[in-house]
Write an enzyme that holds these catalytic residues in place. Structure first.
Site, PDB file in Angstrom:
ATOM      1  N   GLN A  36       0.825  -1.205   0.000  1.00  7.12           N
ATOM      2  CA  GLN A  36       0.000   0.000   0.000  1.00  7.12           C
ATOM      3  C   GLN A  36       0.858   1.254   0.000  1.00  7.12           C
ATOM      4  O   GLN A  36       2.054   1.229   0.273  1.00  7.12           O
ATOM      5  CB  GLN A  36      -0.910   0.011   1.228  1.00  7.12           C
ATOM      6  CG  GLN A  36      -0.169  -0.026   2.543  1.00  7.12           C
ATOM      7  CD  GLN A  36      -1.103  -0.164   3.733  1.00  7.12           C
ATOM      8  OE1 GLN A  36      -1.471   0.823   4.352  1.00  7.12           O
ATOM      9  NE2 GLN A  36      -1.490  -1.405   4.045  1.00  7.12           N
ATOM     10  N   HIS A  79       0.063   5.900   0.445  1.00  3.17           N
ATOM     11  CA  HIS A  79      -0.899   6.940   0.796  1.00  3.17           C
ATOM     12  C   HIS A  79      -0.596   8.200  -0.005  1.00  3.17           C
ATOM     13  O   HIS A  79       0.564   8.509  -0.292  1.00  3.17           O
ATOM     14  CB  HIS A  79      -0.833   7.236   2.292  1.00  3.17           C
ATOM     15  CG  HIS A  79      -0.813   6.009   3.141  1.00  3.17           C
ATOM     16  ND1 HIS A  79      -1.864   5.120   3.189  1.00  3.17           N
ATOM     17  CD2 HIS A  79       0.143   5.483   3.944  1.00  3.17           C
ATOM     18  CE1 HIS A  79      -1.569   4.125   3.997  1.00  3.17           C
ATOM     19  NE2 HIS A  79      -0.348   4.319   4.469  1.00  3.17           N
ATOM     20  N   GLU A 138       2.770   8.280   8.073  1.00  3.64           N
ATOM     21  CA  GLU A 138       2.715   7.495   9.303  1.00  3.64           C
ATOM     22  C   GLU A 138       4.095   6.992   9.694  1.00  3.64           C
ATOM     23  O   GLU A 138       4.999   6.879   8.874  1.00  3.64           O
ATOM     24  CB  GLU A 138       1.738   6.321   9.146  1.00  3.64           C
ATOM     25  CG  GLU A 138       2.102   5.352   8.048  1.00  3.64           C
ATOM     26  CD  GLU A 138       1.014   4.341   7.746  1.00  3.64           C
ATOM     27  OE1 GLU A 138      -0.179   4.695   7.853  1.00  3.64           O
ATOM     28  OE2 GLU A 138       1.350   3.204   7.385  1.00  3.64           O
ATOM     29  N   HIS A 152       4.770   0.242   0.923  1.00  2.00           N
ATOM     30  CA  HIS A 152       5.164  -0.498   2.116  1.00  2.00           C
ATOM     31  C   HIS A 152       4.123  -1.565   2.452  1.00  2.00           C
ATOM     32  O   HIS A 152       3.004  -1.554   1.930  1.00  2.00           O
ATOM     33  CB  HIS A 152       5.342   0.443   3.317  1.00  2.00           C
ATOM     34  CG  HIS A 152       4.091   1.171   3.725  1.00  2.00           C
ATOM     35  ND1 HIS A 152       3.655   2.311   3.092  1.00  2.00           N
ATOM     36  CD2 HIS A 152       3.177   0.918   4.700  1.00  2.00           C
ATOM     37  CE1 HIS A 152       2.547   2.737   3.657  1.00  2.00           C
ATOM     38  NE2 HIS A 152       2.223   1.903   4.630  1.00  2.00           N
ATOM     39  N   ARG A 195      -4.186   0.292  -2.405  1.00  3.01           N
ATOM     40  CA  ARG A 195      -3.601  -1.045  -2.329  1.00  3.01           C
ATOM     41  C   ARG A 195      -3.281  -1.581  -3.708  1.00  3.01           C
ATOM     42  O   ARG A 195      -4.013  -1.333  -4.667  1.00  3.01           O
ATOM     43  CB  ARG A 195      -4.558  -2.002  -1.609  1.00  3.01           C
ATOM     44  CG  ARG A 195      -4.888  -1.574  -0.174  1.00  3.01           C
ATOM     45  CD  ARG A 195      -5.876  -2.527   0.486  1.00  3.01           C
ATOM     46  NE  ARG A 195      -6.176  -2.097   1.842  1.00  3.01           N
ATOM     47  CZ  ARG A 195      -7.139  -1.226   2.156  1.00  3.01           C
ATOM     48  NH1 ARG A 195      -7.906  -0.719   1.197  1.00  3.01           N
ATOM     49  NH2 ARG A 195      -7.347  -0.875   3.414  1.00  3.01           N
TER      50      ARG A 195
END
Length: 387
Positions: free
Chosen positions: A100, A102, A133, A248, A267
């Site tokens: 995935q 972001h 994150e 990642h 994804r």
């Protein structure tokens, strides 16, 4: 001044979760009846935490909405509106998660607006925010994080001895400029040949990682994309950073995850969930990540942080020994304190009623509480807005 409040998070039972990690952390019987993947601590509308105030339980999101300046502080409320800008999680991976990435903040805003304006558009975005994150390991932790040197990736694929991977090898031999073609070719591999391709990769016996991933996701081309990424093994206290566009996947282990408060995930494989390869390719940054490990910085004895280049959040770990005096909580604005070991107490710095935190439990410190302290013997993580 507002009091420190006990906070209860929500456990999400995704299939990849562990039936032991979060239960053991919280001192509950193991195994848990179902997999427990993530303990959410925050005010995200998907699963806001509950705080115990003078009038009983209330959603943290509702509490913030009732008094944003008091709960968040005028500066944070002015910048982020009526929302806690971060989300803290305990993540417990019993099996590998999806490949995935972001979107960045600008892309997330534009993509969400376009999606909302078109009823027929694919529903890839849940909000208009980015989701950088970080994760700090609580146990030995494995992750796939960022593209490694393409030459190393080419060598790993070449060792499989599969002739029809030649176009991928040729792309990787171009270095970073070839990463996009290599990833696109693998993720769009013809559906009628995927199972045979992955079976051949496993049969080659040259990649334990490919064999392991294929046992969870047979016939998934993400098994080979994984070989293009750093395979990171963290010891407790080590951290990794996943900025926008970084491909990642978590493989196994338990950690503290802190992110901007968004649930936007694109994804590409290793998942039964919705995959949108084209949209993932639009947000990916096809560049080599030379060092995925995020170094720790000691602020004072017993207090460390991991510096990240975002405004929404900062994470601190505090270790208290038998003779350690009370420690002032680092960070400003609204803070969430999560216990991970021992028995510690959070209280207003002046005449505050302490809130006890044991492993797996948490407290919320509103901005207008002012200075607060942590005392006791144990360990806690503190999430805050970056100063």
């Amino acid at each position: 001044m507002a009091a420190v409040l006990p906070l209860t998070g929500v456990i999400r039972p995704y299939a990849w979760g562990s039936q032991t990690s979060i239960a053991e952390l919280q001192g509950r019987p193991v195994p848990s009846p179902t997999p427990e993947a993530e303990l959410w601590l925050g005010a995200h509308p998907g699963d806001p935490s509950t705080v115990i105030g003078a009038d009983g339980p209330v959603s943290l999101a509702a509490l913030i909405a009732s008094d944003p300046k008091g709960q968040l502080g005028a500066e944070v409320a002015g910048e982020f509106g009526v929302r806690l800008p971060y989300l803290m999680k305990v993540l417990a991976a019993g099996s590998p998660l999806s490949l995935q990435a972001h979107p960045d903040a600008d892309y997330a805003r534009r993509a969400f607006a376009a999606q909302e304006a078109d009823p027929d558009a694919p529903k890839n975005y849940t909000d208009a925010h980015h989701k950088p994150e970080m994760l700090v390991a609580l146990t030995p932790f494995e992750a796939l994080c960022g593209f490694r040197d393409p030459g190393e990736s080419a060598a790993a694929l070449e060792a499989l001895g599969i002739d029809r991977l030649v176009p991928v090898l040729e792309a990787l031999r171009k270095g970073a400029p070839g990463l996009a073609d290599a990833v696109r070719t693998l993720l769009t591999w013809p559906a009628d040949d995927r199972a045979a391709l992955i079976d051949e990769a496993v049969a080659a016996g040259t990649s334990a990682l490919a064999t392991r991933l294929a046992s969870h996701y047979p016939g998934d081309p993400g098994v080979l994309v994984a070989l293009l990424l750093h395979h990171v093994r963290l010891e407790p206290g080590e951290a990794i950073w996943m900025p926008a566009g970084n491909l990642h996947a978590y493989v196994e282990g338990t950690g503290i995850e802190l992110m901007a408060a968004s649930d936007n995930v694109l994804r590409g494989g290793l998942t039964p969930k919705r995959v949108d390869v084209d949209e993932l390719l639009r947000v990916l940054r096809f560049e080599v990540l030379h060092d995925p490990i995020l170094p720790a910085t000691e602020l004072v004895p017993g207090v460390v942080t991991w510096k990240v280049p975002v405004r929404e959040f900062a994470l601190y770990r505090i270790d208290l020994g038998p003779v350690t005096p009370p420690v002032r909580l680092p960070g400003e604005g609204p803070r969430i304190v999560l216990g991970t070991r021992g028995d510690v107490y959070v209280a207003e710095a002046v005449d505050g009623t302490p809130v006890e935190i044991t492993a797996g439990t948490a407290a919320y410190v509103p901005a207008d509480t002012g200075p607060a302290t942590l005392a006791g013997v144990g360990q806690a993580f503190v999430a805050a807005v970056a100063s």
